[in-house]
Motif scaffolding. Structure first.
Motif, PDB file in Angstrom:
ATOM      1  N   ILE A 299      24.619  46.096  48.818  1.00 54.72           N
ATOM      2  CA  ILE A 299      24.814  46.410  48.152  1.00 54.72           C
ATOM      3  C   ILE A 299      23.503  47.409  48.066  1.00 54.72           C
ATOM      4  N   GLN A 300      22.610  46.886  48.261  1.00 58.17           N
ATOM      5  CA  GLN A 300      21.153  47.782  47.749  1.00 58.17           C
ATOM      6  C   GLN A 300      20.939  48.231  48.966  1.00 58.17           C
ATOM      7  N   ILE A 301      21.090  47.579  50.414  1.00 59.96           N
ATOM      8  CA  ILE A 301      20.742  47.231  51.589  1.00 59.96           C
ATOM      9  C   ILE A 301      21.888  48.542  52.225  1.00 59.96           C
ATOM     10  N   ALA A 302      22.826  48.806  51.932  1.00 57.60           N
ATOM     11  CA  ALA A 302      23.884  49.925  52.877  1.00 57.60           C
ATOM     12  C   ALA A 302      23.403  50.789  51.533  1.00 57.60           C
ATOM     13  N   GLN A 303      23.069  50.954  50.240  1.00 60.26           N
ATOM     14  CA  GLN A 303      22.643  52.156  49.531  1.00 60.26           C
ATOM     15  C   GLN A 303      21.443  52.650  50.266  1.00 60.26           C
ATOM     16  N   ASN A 304      20.182  52.074  51.023  1.00 62.21           N
ATOM     17  CA  ASN A 304      18.979  52.178  51.566  1.00 62.21           C
ATOM     18  C   ASN A 304      19.401  52.780  53.326  1.00 62.21           C
ATOM     19  N   ILE A 305      20.719  51.772  53.758  1.00 58.49           N
ATOM     20  CA  ILE A 305      20.681  52.949  55.586  1.00 58.49           C
ATOM     21  C   ILE A 305      21.147  54.243  55.191  1.00 58.49           C
ATOM     22  N   THR A 306      22.181  54.340  53.718  1.00 54.73           N
ATOM     23  CA  THR A 306      22.443  55.637  53.744  1.00 54.73           C
ATOM     24  C   THR A 306      20.980  56.626  54.215  1.00 54.73           C
ATOM     25  N   ASP A 307      20.971  55.950  52.780  1.00 51.14           N
ATOM     26  CA  ASP A 307      19.571  57.323  52.430  1.00 51.14           C
ATOM     27  C   ASP A 307      18.763  57.759  53.306  1.00 51.14           C
ATOM     28  N   TYR A 308      18.591  56.554  54.417  1.00 54.27           N
ATOM     29  CA  TYR A 308      17.795  56.959  55.510  1.00 54.27           C
ATOM     30  C   TYR A 308      18.386  56.883  56.627  1.00 54.27           C
ATOM     31  N   GLY A 309      19.331  57.313  56.702  1.00 54.43           N
ATOM     32  CA  GLY A 309      20.694  57.838  58.365  1.00 54.43           C
ATOM     33  C   GLY A 309      21.327  58.693  57.858  1.00 54.43           C
ATOM     34  N   LYS A 310      20.641  59.274  56.129  1.00 51.89           N
ATOM     35  CA  LYS A 310      21.594  60.665  56.340  1.00 51.89           C
ATOM     36  C   LYS A 310      21.777  61.787  57.144  1.00 51.89           C
ATOM     37  N   TYR A 311      20.347  62.302  58.074  1.00 54.77           N
ATOM     38  CA  TYR A 311      21.083  62.794  59.236  1.00 54.77           C
ATOM     39  C   TYR A 311      20.887  62.398  60.701  1.00 54.77           C
ATOM     40  N   THR A 312      21.765  61.287  60.548  1.00 55.35           N
ATOM     41  CA  THR A 312      21.807  60.650  62.526  1.00 55.35           C
ATOM     42  C   THR A 312      23.064  60.098  62.862  1.00 55.35           C
TER      43      THR A 312
END
Length: 428
Positions: free
Chosen positions: A89-102
């Motif tokens: 869950i933590q990794i998925a949230q980080n991906i969402t945060d870092y990739g929100k403009y992609t």
């Protein structure tokens, strides 16, 4: 060095800036250029040093640059396998945060909950899949997931995968992956078993090892209390009352022990909650959410359930039971003192645990300071000699390996072993 010096695209840089990140950590500075160059990697760095960003940022950039390659429904092109639900869950949230403009999407799947909501998301298509091994294999067997389009594969917390008995699941997953892919292994510790496995699975890989001045998180202040087993709960209550506003993460060796600590604290009007493998996913998420939000100051956890706990400003980690595997100590106290923060890790040691303490201090190459002034001090434990011969930890490892490889080449009851392994993996 800044993130702007690493060749990261503007969309990801903007997201990193939103998160307040401008300068990469050592593991990020070394790993990101290698991964952007599409090379396989074996990465080792302390817990809390930013390994997740080190592998997610390059994957996001690769997927963004090739996002027009797919036609119709999105295909899973990146797979990240991790041992526990919380970490997934933590990794998925980080991906969402870092990739929100992609425009890159991700789905997280894990056991312990009904699969309907997860399969519904999978049907809609996704670019990145974050998964625990058991649920991943279950959904592959049901036809919900295909790995034939995978271009990027990450095995996170690889050492814990082996310790938790996931080696057979990992091999099954890898056998389903395309030969042509970029593979990444990341871990906070790098025992010989991981190096052996990586040499068989990774291609022509590069290795990045960030060696700190000491094995444990450098900004974590450590101390040991010699205390008898019956007095451990009294000492814990004393410490919590001495630090009424502190957020305290307490480690128990067993699930039963964690529940028992919650009951004991409750009798002293100290509210706490436990998270472990026998708790439902909802209960675990509620407890962790309340702890992160400050609604709950004390959280009791077993080692497996604590994987992925990333709480800002975690004040204090307490090893109620010393771990019998020394590397686990490093992971535990790494829950505090993350990134630029500092923290405190206190450990209780009774007479039976002195051998564990010896193994831990040998691993971290330092003597943990002893606090002798407290109401429940036991001088006899401190002065007692450590038994000669193999420690309990070493004996358990010897017993474990002999059980894994009996002389006849087969387990006494292979069907039962498979059933036990299946039960264990579904839980996570």
């Amino acid at each position: 060095m800044k993130f702007t010096d690493l060749g990261i695209n503007d969309q990801i840089l903007k997201a990193l800036e939103d998160e307040g990140y401008t300068h990469p950590t050592p593991i990020q500075a070394e790993a990101i250029p290698i991964l952007l160059d599409r090379k396989d990697l074996l990465g080792c760095a302390q817990t809390g040093t930013g390994k997740t960003a080190a592998f997610t940022i390059p994957i996001l950039q690769h997927l963004y640059n090739s996002k027009n390659d797919h036609k119709g429904q999105r295909k899973v092109r990146a797979l990240i396998v991790t041992p526990t639900r919380e970490l997934a869950i933590q990794i998925a949230q980080n991906i969402t945060d870092y990739g929100k403009y992609t425009g890159i999407t991700n789905v997280v799947i894990f056991g312990g909950v009904k699969q309907r909501s997860q399969t519904d998301e999978l049907r809609r298509g996704t670019d990145i899949l974050v998964a625990t091994p058991g649920r991943l294999l279950d959904l592959i067997s049901q036809g919900f997931i295909s790995l034939k389009y995978i271009k990027y594969f990450v095995l996170d917390e690889a050492d814990q995968m082996l310790d938790m008995g996931f080696i057979h699941d990992i091999k099954k997953i890898i056998a389903k992956l395309p030969e042509k892919r970029q593979s990444l292994f990341f871990s906070a510790t790098m025992p010989s078993s991981i190096i052996d496995l990586s040499s068989k699975i990774l291609g022509n890989y590069q290795k990045v090892t960030i060696k700190p001045k000491q094995a444990t998180a450098e900004k974590v202040k450590q101390a040991i209390y010699f205390v008898s087993k019956p007095n451990k709960s009294k000492l814990l209550i004393h410490l919590i009352n001495e630090n009424p506003n502190a957020s305290v993460l307490v480690f128990s060796r067993t699930k039963h022990g964690a529940d028992k600590i919650v009951k004991i604290l409750g009798k002293s009007q100290i509210k706490s909650a436990a998270i472990h493998g026998n708790k439902s996913q909802g209960a675990r998420q509620r407890a962790l959410g309340n702890f992160k939000d400050g609604k709950l100051n004390v959280l009791i956890a077993t080692d497996i359930a604590a994987r992925g706990i990333d709480v800002e400003d975690l004040s204090l980690v307490v090893n109620y039971d010393l771990p019998n595997i020394p590397e686990t100590y490093v992971h535990r106290i790494g829950r505090t003192g993350r990134a630029k923060a500092s923290g405190i890790a206190l450990s209780f040691c009774n007479i039976e645990e002195k051998a564990y303490l010896k193994d831990i201090q040998k691993l971290i190459n330092q003597q943990i300071p002893v606090i002798s002034e407290h109401p429940f001090v036991d001088d006899e434990i401190e002065s007692a000699p450590i038994p000669k011969g193999p420690s309990k930890n070493q004996k358990k490892k010897i017993k474990h390996h002999s059980a894994q490889k009996p002389r006849g080449g087969e387990t006494k009851n292979p069907n039962q072993s498979r059933r036990n392994a299946s039960k264990k993996r579904r839980r996570y």
